[in-house]
Design a protein around this motif. Structure first.
Motif, PDB file in Angstrom:
ATOM      1  N   LEU A   1       0.503  45.265  30.483  1.00 28.13           N
ATOM      2  CA  LEU A   1       0.904  45.007  29.089  1.00 28.13           C
ATOM      3  C   LEU A   1       1.875  43.837  29.030  1.00 28.13           C
ATOM      4  O   LEU A   1       1.888  43.071  28.071  1.00 28.13           O
ATOM      5  N   ALA A   2       2.701  43.697  30.069  1.00 28.65           N
ATOM      6  CA  ALA A   2       3.636  42.559  30.111  1.00 28.65           C
ATOM      7  C   ALA A   2       2.841  41.265  30.312  1.00 28.65           C
ATOM      8  O   ALA A   2       3.186  40.221  29.745  1.00 28.65           O
ATOM      9  N   ARG A   3       1.763  41.344  31.082  1.00 30.44           N
ATOM     10  CA  ARG A   3       0.966  40.128  31.310  1.00 30.44           C
ATOM     11  C   ARG A   3       0.181  39.751  30.057  1.00 30.44           C
ATOM     12  O   ARG A   3       0.056  38.581  29.717  1.00 30.44           O
ATOM     13  N   VAL A   4      -0.328  40.767  29.338  1.00 33.27           N
ATOM     14  CA  VAL A   4      -1.108  40.502  28.122  1.00 33.27           C
ATOM     15  C   VAL A   4      -0.257  39.764  27.082  1.00 33.27           C
ATOM     16  O   VAL A   4      -0.734  38.879  26.394  1.00 33.27           O
ATOM     17  N   ARG A   5       1.029  40.102  27.001  1.00 31.99           N
ATOM     18  CA  ARG A   5       1.861  39.425  26.006  1.00 31.99           C
ATOM     19  C   ARG A   5       2.548  38.174  26.605  1.00 31.99           C
ATOM     20  O   ARG A   5       3.477  37.612  26.028  1.00 31.99           O
ATOM     21  N   ILE A   6       2.092  37.749  27.748  1.00 33.78           N
ATOM     22  CA  ILE A   6       2.511  36.550  28.482  1.00 33.78           C
ATOM     23  C   ILE A   6       3.935  36.649  29.059  1.00 33.78           C
ATOM     24  O   ILE A   6       4.091  36.808  30.246  1.00 33.78           O
ATOM     25  N   ALA A   7       4.961  36.549  28.211  1.00 26.91           N
ATOM     26  CA  ALA A   7       6.323  36.495  28.769  1.00 26.91           C
ATOM     27  C   ALA A   7       7.336  36.690  27.655  1.00 26.91           C
ATOM     28  O   ALA A   7       6.971  36.756  26.483  1.00 26.91           O
ATOM     29  N   THR A   8       8.612  36.771  28.030  1.00 26.94           N
ATOM     30  CA  THR A   8       9.671  36.740  27.009  1.00 26.94           C
ATOM     31  C   THR A   8      10.271  35.335  26.992  1.00 26.94           C
ATOM     32  O   THR A   8      10.040  34.526  27.896  1.00 26.94           O
ATOM     33  N   ASN A   9      11.081  35.097  25.957  1.00 26.27           N
ATOM     34  CA  ASN A   9      11.712  33.819  25.694  1.00 26.27           C
ATOM     35  C   ASN A   9      12.552  33.361  26.911  1.00 26.27           C
ATOM     36  O   ASN A   9      13.534  34.009  27.274  1.00 26.27           O
ATOM     37  N   LEU A  10      12.188  32.236  27.509  1.00 26.87           N
ATOM     38  CA  LEU A  10      12.849  31.828  28.760  1.00 26.87           C
ATOM     39  C   LEU A  10      14.312  31.372  28.585  1.00 26.87           C
ATOM     40  O   LEU A  10      15.182  31.835  29.329  1.00 26.87           O
ATOM     41  N   PRO A  11      14.625  30.492  27.616  1.00 28.92           N
ATOM     42  CA  PRO A  11      16.042  30.103  27.486  1.00 28.92           C
ATOM     43  C   PRO A  11      16.949  31.323  27.262  1.00 28.92           C
ATOM     44  O   PRO A  11      18.074  31.374  27.789  1.00 28.92           O
ATOM     45  N   VAL A  12      16.469  32.304  26.520  1.00 34.06           N
ATOM     46  CA  VAL A  12      17.284  33.502  26.278  1.00 34.06           C
ATOM     47  C   VAL A  12      17.518  34.276  27.577  1.00 34.06           C
ATOM     48  O   VAL A  12      18.566  34.889  27.775  1.00 34.06           O
ATOM     49  N   GLN A  13      16.559  34.217  28.485  1.00 35.39           N
ATOM     50  CA  GLN A  13      16.771  34.894  29.775  1.00 35.39           C
ATOM     51  C   GLN A  13      17.942  34.249  30.523  1.00 35.39           C
ATOM     52  O   GLN A  13      18.724  34.936  31.180  1.00 35.39           O
ATOM     53  N   TYR A  14      18.074  32.927  30.419  1.00 35.00           N
ATOM     54  CA  TYR A  14      19.225  32.260  31.058  1.00 35.00           C
ATOM     55  C   TYR A  14      20.541  32.691  30.396  1.00 35.00           C
ATOM     56  O   TYR A  14      21.562  32.865  31.066  1.00 35.00           O
ATOM     57  N   ALA A  15      20.486  32.855  29.070  1.00 34.09           N
ATOM     58  CA  ALA A  15      21.704  33.302  28.371  1.00 34.09           C
ATOM     59  C   ALA A  15      22.059  34.727  28.798  1.00 34.09           C
ATOM     60  O   ALA A  15      23.233  35.046  29.028  1.00 34.09           O
TER      61      ALA A  15
ATOM     62  N   ASN B   1      11.687  25.323  28.849  1.00 36.71           N
ATOM     63  CA  ASN B   1      11.083  25.678  27.564  1.00 36.71           C
ATOM     64  C   ASN B   1       9.629  26.098  27.695  1.00 36.71           C
ATOM     65  O   ASN B   1       8.861  26.007  26.742  1.00 36.71           O
ATOM     66  N   TYR B   2       9.279  26.573  28.884  1.00 37.31           N
ATOM     67  CA  TYR B   2       7.882  26.934  29.158  1.00 37.31           C
ATOM     68  C   TYR B   2       7.760  28.453  29.290  1.00 37.31           C
ATOM     69  O   TYR B   2       8.755  29.187  29.181  1.00 37.31           O
ATOM     70  N   TYR B   3       6.515  28.931  29.520  1.00 36.30           N
ATOM     71  CA  TYR B   3       6.321  30.371  29.742  1.00 36.30           C
ATOM     72  C   TYR B   3       7.009  30.778  31.039  1.00 36.30           C
ATOM     73  O   TYR B   3       6.791  30.151  32.080  1.00 36.30           O
ATOM     74  N   SER B   4       7.767  31.857  31.001  1.00 36.03           N
ATOM     75  CA  SER B   4       8.316  32.363  32.277  1.00 36.03           C
ATOM     76  C   SER B   4       7.279  33.300  32.892  1.00 36.03           C
ATOM     77  O   SER B   4       6.223  33.548  32.296  1.00 36.03           O
ATOM     78  N   THR B   5       7.580  33.827  34.070  1.00 33.98           N
ATOM     79  CA  THR B   5       6.681  34.842  34.635  1.00 33.98           C
ATOM     80  C   THR B   5       6.710  36.062  33.709  1.00 33.98           C
ATOM     81  O   THR B   5       7.687  36.282  32.995  1.00 33.98           O
ATOM     82  N   SER B   6       5.664  36.866  33.749  1.00 31.32           N
ATOM     83  CA  SER B   6       5.574  38.004  32.815  1.00 31.32           C
ATOM     84  C   SER B   6       6.680  39.016  33.057  1.00 31.32           C
ATOM     85  O   SER B   6       7.175  39.648  32.120  1.00 31.32           O
ATOM     86  N   GLU B   7       7.073  39.194  34.316  1.00 27.60           N
ATOM     87  CA  GLU B   7       8.095  40.218  34.593  1.00 27.60           C
ATOM     88  C   GLU B   7       9.512  39.692  34.327  1.00 27.60           C
ATOM     89  O   GLU B   7      10.459  40.470  34.263  1.00 27.60           O
ATOM     90  N   GLY B   8       9.662  38.375  34.147  1.00 25.83           N
ATOM     91  CA  GLY B   8      10.984  37.815  33.854  1.00 25.83           C
ATOM     92  C   GLY B   8      11.572  37.115  35.059  1.00 25.83           C
ATOM     93  O   GLY B   8      11.137  37.310  36.198  1.00 25.83           O
ATOM     94  N   LEU B   9      12.619  36.302  34.814  1.00 32.09           N
ATOM     95  CA  LEU B   9      13.279  35.516  35.859  1.00 32.09           C
ATOM     96  C   LEU B   9      13.809  36.393  36.990  1.00 32.09           C
ATOM     97  O   LEU B   9      14.498  37.386  36.713  1.00 32.09           O
ATOM     98  N   GLU B  10      13.557  36.001  38.206  1.00 28.46           N
ATOM     99  CA  GLU B  10      14.026  36.824  39.324  1.00 28.46           C
ATOM    100  C   GLU B  10      15.563  36.936  39.353  1.00 28.46           C
ATOM    101  O   GLU B  10      16.110  38.020  39.581  1.00 28.46           O
ATOM    102  N   GLU B  11      16.221  35.795  39.104  1.00 28.83           N
ATOM    103  CA  GLU B  11      17.704  35.819  39.109  1.00 28.83           C
ATOM    104  C   GLU B  11      18.246  36.827  38.090  1.00 28.83           C
ATOM    105  O   GLU B  11      19.218  37.527  38.339  1.00 28.83           O
ATOM    106  N   LEU B  12      17.605  36.852  36.918  1.00 28.85           N
ATOM    107  CA  LEU B  12      18.066  37.778  35.878  1.00 28.85           C
ATOM    108  C   LEU B  12      17.800  39.220  36.319  1.00 28.85           C
ATOM    109  O   LEU B  12      18.659  40.102  36.186  1.00 28.85           O
ATOM    110  N   ARG B  13      16.611  39.452  36.883  1.00 27.73           N
ATOM    111  CA  ARG B  13      16.285  40.825  37.300  1.00 27.73           C
ATOM    112  C   ARG B  13      17.227  41.280  38.414  1.00 27.73           C
ATOM    113  O   ARG B  13      17.616  42.437  38.483  1.00 27.73           O
ATOM    114  N   ASP B  14      17.619  40.345  39.271  1.00 22.11           N
ATOM    115  CA  ASP B  14      18.601  40.662  40.324  1.00 22.11           C
ATOM    116  C   ASP B  14      19.923  41.131  39.728  1.00 22.11           C
ATOM    117  O   ASP B  14      20.516  42.109  40.168  1.00 22.11           O
TER     118      ASP B  14
END
Ligand code: PLP
Length: 391
Positions: A264-278, A63-76
């Motif tokens: 720009l991705a870093r300025v807006r911090i990150a996207t919703n982390l639990p949703v990235q797992y979904a 439930n924390y900030y993810s990396t700005s570019e998003g989860l590596e597993e998801l990007r894979d």
């Protein structure tokens, strides 16, 4: 107090028209909402394993900030999906965003300066023009043959100027359902290369295809500078969870953009982390829910297109993908498409969107409707449209 001129000019016809529908509803009339392209509002839901992945992520404490570019597993996993479409990329070529909408804004704000021109397919999904204008640019619509699903290459050639920076493609298209074939995509890539343009391709409906095989821009792009926008709102039925991505191919012409846009991705911090797992689960888990969804809406398309073409004064090309029909109003006795849509709403309670909201040049004299509601609702809405046109 001061409000900027650029924000006052922002329009979004698809949602703006809802205000008129509320007034009609307040008078006691039932409204059939055929205006918003959100499958989840029409009974389609993400499958249980995907919902469970969201719940599990929350319960596990993700439930924390993810990396700005998003989860590596998801990007894979996204890279694997894009590879199957012919776009040769890896996890590092992807930025996860809060929907395609955010990705689009990041791309446009990174390439458009005052007076720059951006080519858009006519008609187009409205935020393309809104973001271009917001950043001081000028949207230029190019002609598309809606019957044959082909871009007018000569028209594009005529409209390219020293100010043109990019060409945007949306395939399958909102609002027309047009899908560009491999040959058309090759021609578009050639003309973009001859004129040193970025190719921005929105493939958010890539698996919602009815008649032919989908061809992604990655398959024909080679080392031309291609930026693909895609997301989980439509195919994966996760519209309310707000997740999408930007994918860059390996063209060296993208080097400078790739150095700057991620700020720009870093300025807006990150996207919703639990949703990235979904989203990860939606790509890794069983895919049959997509096939079921598409075969269900194909029936709805077939009904709507048949009924619309039986109404004298309307003609509707067969949409090859997405979930929109875009009929033409022949000899419109109401003067404008906006007036047609407003009168249809007020007299029959059927809410559609005026075509000019998708670009005046090619959208005028049309209206868009969404064929996501049930067959019964659509059938009754078509009868109401027929009565309205025959009045
Ligand atoms: C072509 C196109 N791109 C992007 C979007 C919005 O996508 P997202 O929900 O990922 O922001 C839509 C939604 O209707 C669309 O039609």
């Amino acid at each position: 107090m001061k409000v900027s001129k650029k924000v006052v000019g922002v329009e979004y016809a698809i949602r703006d028209i809802v205000l008129a529908a509320r007034k009609v509803q307040q008078k006691g009339m039932k409204v059939d909402y055929l205006n918003i392209g959100d499958p989840v509002q029409f009974g389609f839901q993400p499958p249980n394993n995907v919902k469970q992945a969201l719940i599990d992520a929350i319960n596990k404490g993700e439930n924390y900030y993810s990396t700005s570019e998003g989860l590596e597993e998801l990007r894979d996993e996204i890279a694997k999906k894009e590879n199957t479409k012919g776009l040769s990329i890896e996890a590092d070529d992807i930025l996860v965003t809060n929907g395609v909408s955010e990705g689009l804004e990041m791309v446009i704000s990174s390439i458009v300066d005052e007076g720059d021109e951006v080519l858009l397919p006519g008609p187009y999904y409205p935020p393309y023009a809104s973001y271009v204008k917001l950043h001081g640019g000028i949207p230029i619509e190019f002609a598309v043959d809606l019957e044959n699903s082909t871009p007018d290459i000569e028209d594009i050639r005529k409209k390219i100027s020293s100010k043109t920076v990019a060409i945007c493609l949306i395939s399958p298209n909102n609002p027309t359902g047009v899908v560009f074939n491999e040959n058309s995509l090759r021609e578009l890539v050639n003309i973009a290369n001859q004129n040193n343009l970025y190719i921005i391709c929105d493939e958010i409906y890539d698996q919602i295809i009815f008649d032919e095989k989908f061809v992604g821009i990655g398959k024909v792009a080679d080392d031309s500078p291609v930026i693909v926008l895609n997301g989980f709102s439509k195919v994966h039925l996760m519209s309310g969870w707000r997740i999408g991505y930007i994918a860059f191919n390996h063209s060296s012409k993208l080097d400078e953009l790739r150095e700057n846009l991620p700020k720009l991705a870093r300025v807006r911090i990150a996207t919703n982390l639990p949703v990235q797992y979904a989203a990860l689960e939606s790509l890794r888990g069983p895919q049959d829910y997509i096939t079921k969804f598409v075969s269900e809406i194909k029936k709805r398309r077939d009904l709507v297109v048949k009924r619309l073409n039986e109404i004298p004064g309307l003609s509707c090309p067969n949409p090859k993908g997405a979930f929109y029909a875009f009929p033409k109003i022949e000899n419109n006795r109401f003067g404008s498409d906006k007036e047609f849509v407003t009168k249809l709403l007020e007299s029959k309670g059927v809410l559609t969107v005026h075509g000019s909201g998708f670009g005046k040049q090619y959208g005028s004299d049309h209206f868009r409707l969404v064929y996501l509601p049930s067959l019964e609702t659509l059938d009754s809405a078509m009868t109401k449209i027929e009565e309205f046109v025959n009045q």
